[in-house]
Write an enzyme that holds these catalytic residues in place. Structure first.
Site, mmCIF file in Angstrom:
data_model
loop_
_atom_site.group_PDB
_atom_site.id
_atom_site.type_symbol
_atom_site.label_atom_id
_atom_site.label_comp_id
_atom_site.label_asym_id
_atom_site.label_seq_id
_atom_site.Cartn_x
_atom_site.Cartn_y
_atom_site.Cartn_z
ATOM 1 N N ASP A 1 37.925 50.110 0.509
ATOM 2 C CA ASP A 1 37.155 51.264 0.035
ATOM 3 C C ASP A 1 37.221 52.318 1.130
ATOM 4 O OD1 ASP A 1 34.891 53.096 -0.498
ATOM 5 O OD2 ASP A 1 34.382 51.653 -2.066
ATOM 6 N N CYS B 1 37.378 46.747 -15.212
ATOM 7 C CA CYS B 1 36.141 47.067 -15.934
ATOM 8 C C CYS B 1 35.577 48.393 -15.448
ATOM 9 C CB CYS B 1 35.103 45.961 -15.734
ATOM 10 S SG CYS B 1 35.461 44.437 -16.614
ATOM 11 N N ARG C 1 37.377 52.179 -15.183
ATOM 12 C CA ARG C 1 37.714 53.300 -16.046
ATOM 13 C C ARG C 1 39.163 53.182 -16.502
ATOM 14 N NH1 ARG C 1 33.166 53.770 -16.634
ATOM 15 N NH2 ARG C 1 31.768 55.532 -16.237
ATOM 16 N N GLU D 1 40.540 55.458 -25.768
ATOM 17 C CA GLU D 1 39.584 54.531 -26.390
ATOM 18 C C GLU D 1 39.115 55.079 -27.742
ATOM 19 O OE1 GLU D 1 36.444 53.644 -23.643
ATOM 20 O OE2 GLU D 1 37.776 52.597 -22.263
ATOM 21 N N HIS E 1 35.055 48.015 -24.015
ATOM 22 C CA HIS E 1 34.182 48.727 -23.082
ATOM 23 C C HIS E 1 32.752 48.181 -23.137
ATOM 24 C CE1 HIS E 1 34.154 52.769 -20.767
ATOM 25 N NE2 HIS E 1 33.230 51.962 -20.280
ATOM 26 N N ALA F 1 28.557 47.690 -19.786
ATOM 27 C CA ALA F 1 27.122 47.979 -19.727
ATOM 28 C C ALA F 1 26.363 47.455 -20.939
ATOM 29 C CB ALA F 1 26.907 49.492 -19.622
#
Length: 357
Positions: A78, A137, A139, A168, A187, A190
């Site tokens: 990162d 998971c 984008r 999508e 997707h 969440a």
């Protein structure tokens, strides 16, 4: 309204579920049973395997923790997380080019930006370990889907699991969706009852705080730092001082901030500090995120320069065009250029700064 963190755990758990499903290719085995086939095909174990985590924010770190419980070696990258912070969470920090050839699994947890579009492309896949398994998971668009399909066809990628897609919903008859070694979900990162409850609760709390004039936390149209100050270079300076302070004193609980603006400078300094700590935050939610991690600040008005202090470290700087200038370290005058627009790493100047401590 924005509800950062509401779905963090759900997205991490979905990632872990897809990793486990890939190990035994569970969807295919389920489909075989529905067709009357008793296909007892060997899978693989997670223990002893290496998983590479691209993006060590909140979701990436949760995935690392979960996978460590399975006995996996966790490595990651990162640009905003130091090797020390990663190590504290059991993750070996690596540059991407060093990570690709050694990973049995790759999982993606970065936003879709110009710099991350097709980050996983044909060249990267060619450099990956034979039989790598990949999860996204985050984008759609971070993985080049054409290159992924090629790698699935030639066996370079043993299996892939996608919860997000470049378009999508994807076409149901696409070669990628129909590939036997792809696990696809619509997707769902969440999509848990708990995540939706957390999101609803956070939104309600934000509205109440806004009504009572206590906070504008979560408002997507809340004034951001650069809009408030009208001076991008000062915004950048404050963040860089926060990042540098973290490197020199990673256990600060209170930061003393001396500046000429109480509205935005403290939040910018804390944002730089929190981001360098490996915690995802932005100008909208930094107040709450800092409080959640026991970080506070004390402000006093001073000149146009900015000074930040914590423990035995004191740093001063002034805005200087695109790149801020570090003007003092522990009351010793210096002239050290700070990074501009995040192009250079703040860590590159640490050795210079250490010589004044």
């Amino acid at each position: 309204m924005n509800t950062p963190g509401g779905n963090t755990n759900s997205a991490a758990e979905h990632t872990c579920a897809l990793i486990l499903a890939m190990c035994r290719n569970l969807p295919n085995r389920h489909n075989d049973l529905m067709k009357g086939k008793w296909s007892r095909i060997n899978g693989i174990e997670l223990e002893g395997k290496t998983i590479g985590i691209v993006g060590l924010g909140r979701i990436g770190m949760i995935v690392a923790h979960r996978m460590q419980a399975f006995g996996m070696k966790t490595v990651g990258y990162d640009p905003f997380v130091s090797a020390n912070v990663a190590a504290e969470r059991g993750v070996e920090f690596m540059q991407l080019e060093d990570m690709w050839p050694i990973c049995d699994f790759l999982t993606i947890h970065v936003p879709l930006l110009t710099s991350t579009k097709h980050m996983i492309n044909r060249k990267v896949l060619e450099n990956c370990k034979q039989g790598v398994r990949i999860v996204n998971c985050a984008r759609g668009g971070i993985i080049d889907e054409e290159a992924l399909l090629e790698s699935l066809n030639n066996g370079k990628v043993a299996c892939a699991a996608l919860d997000v897609f470049e378009k999508e919903p994807p076409a149901s008859d696409s070669a990628l969706i129909q590939h036997p070694n792809l696990i696809a979900t619509p997707h769902l990162g969440a999509s848990t009852a708990e995540a939706q409850i957390r999101v609803a609760r956070e939104i309600a709390e934000q509205f109440l705080a806004l009504r009572d004039s206590k906070s504008s936390f979560g408002c997507l149209n809340a004034p951001l730092l650069r809009d408030v100050c009208g001076d991008p270079s000062k915004a950048r300076l404050a963040q860089n001082l926060g990042k540098l302070l973290f490197i020199l004193n990673p256990k600060a609980e209170t930061i003393s901030i001396h500046a000429d603006n109480k509205t935005f400078v403290p939040y910018a300094v804390m944002l730089g500090y929190i981001n360098a700590k490996g915690i995802s935050a932005n100008f909208v939610n930094i107040k709450k995120v800092a409080a959640d991690h026991s970080l506070s600040y004390e402000y006093s008005k001073s000149s146009a320069d900015i000074t930040v202090e914590s423990g035995d470290v004191s740093l001063s700087g002034k805005a200087n065009g695109n790149s801020g200038l570090l003007t003092a370290v522990n009351n010793t005058s210096v002239e050290i250029a700070l990074p501009g627009d995040g192009v250079e790493s703040i860590e590159k100047i640490v050795e210079q700064v250490y010589s004044y401590l």
